[in-house]
Design a protein around this motif. Sequence first.
Motif, PDB file in Angstrom:
ATOM      1  N   SER A 187       0.830  -1.208   0.000  1.00  0.00           N
ATOM      2  CA  SER A 187       0.000   0.000   0.000  1.00  0.00           C
ATOM      3  C   SER A 187       0.860   1.253   0.000  1.00  0.00           C
ATOM      4  N   LEU A 188       1.930   1.252   0.779  1.00  0.00           N
ATOM      5  CA  LEU A 188       2.831   2.411   0.787  1.00  0.00           C
ATOM      6  C   LEU A 188       3.439   2.644  -0.596  1.00  0.00           C
ATOM      7  N   ARG A 189       3.868   1.569  -1.249  1.00  0.00           N
ATOM      8  CA  ARG A 189       4.450   1.725  -2.591  1.00  0.00           C
ATOM      9  C   ARG A 189       3.442   2.326  -3.565  1.00  0.00           C
ATOM     10  N   SER A 190       2.192   1.879  -3.473  1.00  0.00           N
ATOM     11  CA  SER A 190       1.157   2.412  -4.364  1.00  0.00           C
ATOM     12  C   SER A 190       0.975   3.911  -4.163  1.00  0.00           C
ATOM     13  N   VAL A 191       0.989   4.351  -2.905  1.00  0.00           N
ATOM     14  CA  VAL A 191       0.819   5.775  -2.616  1.00  0.00           C
ATOM     15  C   VAL A 191       2.023   6.567  -3.121  1.00  0.00           C
ATOM     16  N   VAL A 192       3.228   6.052  -2.895  1.00  0.00           N
ATOM     17  CA  VAL A 192       4.437   6.749  -3.353  1.00  0.00           C
ATOM     18  C   VAL A 192       4.403   6.944  -4.868  1.00  0.00           C
ATOM     19  N   LEU A 193       4.059   5.887  -5.602  1.00  0.00           N
ATOM     20  CA  LEU A 193       4.036   5.966  -7.062  1.00  0.00           C
ATOM     21  C   LEU A 193       2.979   6.958  -7.548  1.00  0.00           C
ATOM     22  N   TYR A 194       1.829   6.948  -6.901  1.00  0.00           N
ATOM     23  CA  TYR A 194       0.768   7.875  -7.311  1.00  0.00           C
ATOM     24  C   TYR A 194       1.198   9.320  -7.069  1.00  0.00           C
ATOM     25  N   LEU A 195       1.692   9.602  -5.888  1.00  0.00           N
ATOM     26  CA  LEU A 195       2.092  10.973  -5.576  1.00  0.00           C
ATOM     27  C   LEU A 195       3.251  11.425  -6.452  1.00  0.00           C
TER      28      LEU A 195
END
Length: 432
Positions: A144-152
């Motif tokens: 989940s953290l990786r998904s947020v980092v990539l989106y931002l």
Amino acid sequence: MEETDEIRGMALPLEEEADLDPLMDRIGDARCVLAGEASHGTHEFHIWRAALTRRLVEERGFSFVAVEGDWPDCWQVHRSVTLADGSPEDPTRALDAYRRWPTWMWANAETAHFCRWLRERNALRPTGERVGFYGLDVYSLWDSLRSVVLYLHEYHPDYVETALEAYRCFEPCGEDPQTYVRSLRLVPEGCERETVELLCRVRHSLPAEAADPVERLNIWQNAEVAAAADRYYRSMISGGAEAWNVRDIHMADTLDRLLHFHGDGAKAVVWAHNTHIGDARATDMARGGIVNLGRLVRERHGADGVVLVGSATAHGEVVAAPRWGAPMEVMPVPPPPPDTLEGLLGGAGTGPEHRALFVFADRPDARWLRARLGHRAIGVVYDPVREWRNYVPSTMGDRYDALCWIARTSALRPLHLEREGRGELETLPTGV
């Protein structure tokens, strides 16, 4: 003897999908149907739950299925069943990609069969009317953290540093939950500040009018998972009911978020273990301070808007692991003690293949529904030799609204074998 006569009098056939008619009548206009399993690794529980869900989708217009699974993995299944651009044409591919132990909970032939049906049905519907498939659980911290980092990084680069700060806080643990929990003994606050700040930033960066609603839901939920997962791991230090409660409250909050996302009139089917979907107030879980999804959904949406369906079996085979993180095995499920729910139902049956549907509203005063009986709960970890540990004292008439009874059950069919993995930390009740 009186209880046996009551059971036989209440037992309805359960051989084909049409036999679910009495349960459909009980469900009526309910907004939430929570369908449970007495064990994660049982073929028949998955099959009958899928049959009920198909009817709810086709006949009652249910909007989505939410399961006791990780959000990022289930999101890939969701994209496939809703025919999102670039998603696999066969949802089996998305399910087969599950790698976090225990993969077989959802990476199995039974779930794949249902998801293929769901995709085929959705293909005949406009995009806005397609039925979704989501994960409710809290375990996918690093994904989940990786998904947020990539989106931002792509859409809000000014917020990337906040996301990276949260990721770097967890990074020394090497994506190992047990290492993170051990570190909390030295630094009790852990990464709480970083995950809360990340969640606040994501909420601020996703105004409804400026973001794609589907992507907004995905990123927002991943940020919620990261914050909830940190709370979950920090609660492990104190032990007791807190970790369980953090997890089930997160699942209930996620369900509400999904109902809101799907709009007015949205309806949800939830697939989870009996210990999550049966009302904890009707069990000895409540004595230990445990709340659960079934109780929370009843409290939030009203008893008339919620139907809880449990399941039970007498004996057969199940897929489980002998210890936490170990490879799965096909294990025997021994016959139950006579003074348990399963023993009582088995003693009232007509033979080893007996199946029945019980709708409790038909006979709310039945003695066996008011009695306190042990009710078997097999998690992802199971030891048939110590079977006595797997019974949860319950008042069935208060715990569920209906029960699917299948005397002899068989093992689930995993899509792939799995290697031994660290997985997540175990919670009580064991492995559910």
